[in-house]
Design a protein around this motif. Structure first.
Motif, PDB file in Angstrom:
ATOM      1  N   SER A  81       0.845  -1.207   0.000  1.00  0.00           N
ATOM      2  CA  SER A  81       0.000   0.000   0.000  1.00  0.00           C
ATOM      3  C   SER A  81       0.872   1.245   0.000  1.00  0.00           C
ATOM      4  CB  SER A  81      -0.936  -0.003   1.212  1.00  0.00           C
ATOM      5  OG  SER A  81      -1.822  -1.094   1.168  1.00  0.00           O
ATOM      6  N   TYR A  85       0.776   4.079  -2.928  1.00  0.00           N
ATOM      7  CA  TYR A  85       0.414   5.457  -2.570  1.00  0.00           C
ATOM      8  C   TYR A  85       1.555   6.418  -2.912  1.00  0.00           C
ATOM      9  CZ  TYR A  85      -3.684   3.852   0.122  1.00  0.00           C
ATOM     10  OH  TYR A  85      -4.883   3.308   0.523  1.00  0.00           O
ATOM     11  N   ILE A 107      -4.611   1.281  -6.457  1.00  0.00           N
ATOM     12  CA  ILE A 107      -5.169   1.878  -5.245  1.00  0.00           C
ATOM     13  C   ILE A 107      -6.674   1.641  -5.168  1.00  0.00           C
ATOM     14  CG2 ILE A 107      -5.698   4.101  -4.144  1.00  0.00           C
ATOM     15  CD1 ILE A 107      -2.887   5.033  -5.121  1.00  0.00           C
ATOM     16  N   ALA A 129      -9.237   5.838  -1.740  1.00  0.00           N
ATOM     17  CA  ALA A 129      -9.324   5.840  -3.209  1.00  0.00           C
ATOM     18  C   ALA A 129     -10.341   6.866  -3.694  1.00  0.00           C
ATOM     19  CB  ALA A 129      -9.686   4.452  -3.716  1.00  0.00           C
ATOM     20  N   VAL A 140      -4.127   9.620   1.767  1.00  0.00           N
ATOM     21  CA  VAL A 140      -2.879   9.006   1.309  1.00  0.00           C
ATOM     22  C   VAL A 140      -1.743   9.493   2.195  1.00  0.00           C
ATOM     23  CG1 VAL A 140      -1.172   8.963  -0.564  1.00  0.00           C
ATOM     24  CG2 VAL A 140      -3.603   8.631  -1.076  1.00  0.00           C
TER      25      VAL A 140
END
Length: 154
Positions: A81, A85, A107, A129, A140
């Protein structure tokens, strides 16, 4: 209905005889490191950002203790992740629309499927998202600040 499913489940367990549930598998540092390296292959990583697995294993592993098997998957989901990001944000900052689109696709479609045992985490990924698609990178940034500073990138 729910009670009927529970009763059915108990009946099925009883029908299996006296077999006991398997014990939780635990890993020492060496086993954890091997599992982390093996599980790494199951993830799609951006070309520009891959974790240093030796450092990740050292920082996230059990050290002299033991850790439940499966912990390596959660650690890799978090690192993955972070990678997507950060890749999305960097592409956005440099105006690379194609790289931004490709990172956002992960994402939006992949990250919300992580940790199925954690619906709140999945909701966070979906909400992130949605905000990112609208141009708001605040979630994010929050995720990166909270989870990504210990990952060393190759």
């Amino acid at each position: 209905m729910e009670r009927a499913l529970i009763v059915l489940g108990l009946l099925l367990l009883a029908a299996c005889g006296q077999q006991q549930a398997p014990a939780l598998r635990v890993l020492d540092q060496q086993q954890y490191t091997a599992a982390l390296h093996e599980q790494y292959k199951a993830f799609q990583w951006p070309a520009d950002r891959r974790p240093d697995l030796a450092v990740l294993a050292e920082r996230s592993g059990p050290g002299d203790a033991k850790i439940q098997a499966g912990g390596e998957t959660v650690v890799l989901e978090i690192a993955n992740s972070c990678a997507w990001y950060l890749t999305w944000d960097a592409a956005r900052a440099r105006g690379d629309a194609e790289a931004e689109r490709l990172a956002f696709k992960v994402i939006d479609e992949v990250l919300p499927t992580y940790t199925p045992q954690d619906p709140a985490g999945q909701k966070y990924a979906r909400d992130t998202a949605v905000k990112a698609k609208a141009g708001d990178k605040s979630m994010v940034d929050d995720f990166v600040a909270a989870n990504c500073d210990t990952v060393r990138w190759l």
